[in-house]
Design an enzyme around this catalytic site. Sequence first.
Site, PDB file in Angstrom:
ATOM      1  N   GLU A   1       0.833  -1.330  -0.046  1.00 17.50           N
ATOM      2  CA  GLU A   1      -0.013  -0.259   0.030  1.00 17.50           C
ATOM      3  C   GLU A   1       0.909   1.166   0.052  1.00 17.50           C
ATOM      4  OE1 GLU A   1      -3.549   1.841   3.196  1.00 17.50           O
ATOM      5  OE2 GLU A   1      -2.074   0.104   3.655  1.00 17.50           O
TER       6      GLU A   1
ATOM      7  N   LYS B   1      -9.567   2.553  -2.014  1.00 18.33           N
ATOM      8  CA  LYS B   1      -9.611   1.758  -0.745  1.00 18.33           C
ATOM      9  C   LYS B   1     -11.250   2.421   0.164  1.00 18.33           C
ATOM     10  CE  LYS B   1      -7.295   1.228   3.723  1.00 18.33           C
ATOM     11  NZ  LYS B   1      -6.001   1.650   4.391  1.00 18.33           N
TER      12      LYS B   1
ATOM     13  N   CYS C   1      -5.447  -2.939   2.816  1.00 16.15           N
ATOM     14  CA  CYS C   1      -5.245  -3.152   4.455  1.00 16.15           C
ATOM     15  C   CYS C   1      -6.546  -3.100   4.949  1.00 16.15           C
ATOM     16  CB  CYS C   1      -4.456  -1.597   4.585  1.00 16.15           C
ATOM     17  SG  CYS C   1      -3.541  -1.848   6.113  1.00 16.15           S
TER      18      CYS C   1
ATOM     19  N   VAL D   1      -0.343  -2.731  10.435  1.00 12.75           N
ATOM     20  CA  VAL D   1       0.462  -2.285  11.624  1.00 12.75           C
ATOM     21  C   VAL D   1      -0.037  -3.016  12.970  1.00 12.75           C
ATOM     22  CG1 VAL D   1       0.455   0.056  10.831  1.00 12.75           C
ATOM     23  CG2 VAL D   1      -1.391  -0.584  12.586  1.00 12.75           C
TER      24      VAL D   1
END
Length: 520
Positions: A45, A117, A150, A177
């Site tokens: 990304e 997205k 993501c 993350v």
Amino acid sequence: MADLIKVAAVQFDPKIGEIEENRRTIAEKIVYAAEEGAKLIVFPEMAVSGYVWESRKEISPYVESVPGETTNRLSALAAKYGCYVVVGVPEVDPTTNVYYNSAVLIGPQGVVGCYRKTHLFAADARWAREGKEEIPVFETEIGRIAMLICMDAMYFEPSRMAALKKADILAFPTNWVGKGINPPSKTWRLRAKENGFYWIASNRSGTERGAQFTGGTGVISPSGEVIDELVSGEGIVFSEIDLSLNQTEKLLKMRNPKAYQDILLNPYLWKEGETRLITDPVEFDLVSISAQHPIEHLQYIIRTIPFNTLNRLVVLPEITQEITNRPSKNERETLMKISAKYNIHIAASIRKGSNLSGFIIQPDGTLSENIEVHSDGSKNLDEPHFLTVILPFGRVGLLIGGDAQLPESYRALAKQGADIIIVSLGNDGETELWMQRIWAFENDAVLAAAAHSAEQSMLFLHSQVTNEESNSAFLHQTLTPEMTNKVRNRPFLRRLNHHLYDSIAIDPSHILLEKAGATQ
């Protein structure tokens, strides 16, 4: 289209704001991967620009259109090597000047398509707008390719929409993350397994402005197994995938879209209690019982449970006539007597031949029941439904049999207001505990699963309670209002993009009827 295709997922840490250097690195890795025979190469990304931007103003010098400078350069390489490339870019729409976090699919003929997205993470929302279109699937020489980015993977709907459009491969650029470096996420594995297609995940493993990326770039099979992976550092994961192993069509046949209309609702737009009766938060005891003969052992087990409150819910595994050798009516009557005697609420399911029904019994004799939604009998109904019951300590949703194997079931119960999702399981073994934990987490729900085997039983409440004791006949937990506060606040459910999900609840038979009517 060949069944066997070599793919590459690149674990690469772009430098924030260093557009030219990032483009050169991307080009070098394309050349290397293509010369190794890769026909699909996936990058992370925002690989062109870096990810953690503070504002629209800060990122504005680095946004680009599609087609644009990056896609023009990479198109030349895709043409030279006869390959396809997926790369994340900060996109600006030249017509509206709106910014998007986008992924672009580039092939030998140039830009094949772009995906914006739709489910934004915290860093995205500071500068990017959510994509407004349904999930596109692009026809290519190497298969039908969809892209997600993501945070999209944290909700089952985007990948399910790709499957409904018959995607063979899900390319997944991400900046995932976490607290450390980890293997490919179980969430990615679940999305692949739910939909029966290949999941090609490209992540970062470094840090950027305090964000720790988890690594774990990998290729995941249609059964949810990691084929190849790179946990830490920069590098390329290569894998040969066999598209003939896709299970999408088989899995989609299990669905019953007639029962999914609740998924399209947005009941958490406003705080609960504004228009819908809810119970005051109180302590309650939640118990999952594991036994081949649950009724025969129930009274003994109840007497050994250290209940802490008068609000008690006991979940039993599936009861079968093959085990009890007694008609199902007698089983319900027995459980109703036990419920009244011990002042407990009981949830269970009973199988009679091919028919499976579930029910919740209250101490006052109230019995609520329904049949398995994902069964031939329920599919023939005009309006099959899932069961949610208001109890003194919360709303309880019940899943039985095959209903516990599909993400639509958990989401429908959550939209009906279920704080607690209880699962009465048999012996099919299709649903694993790690899958149920994710479904509970992403639906902001407490989950209690009861199976004949203790190894398949569980109590789960986010990170606070994960109770799995394989040597125990029962699992018991007292849940306080403080522990269930996150459930009542619905943080995940509040962020759904309901306006995109129409295809989830479309009944194909209705479409055929409409088409037939139009031609008459």
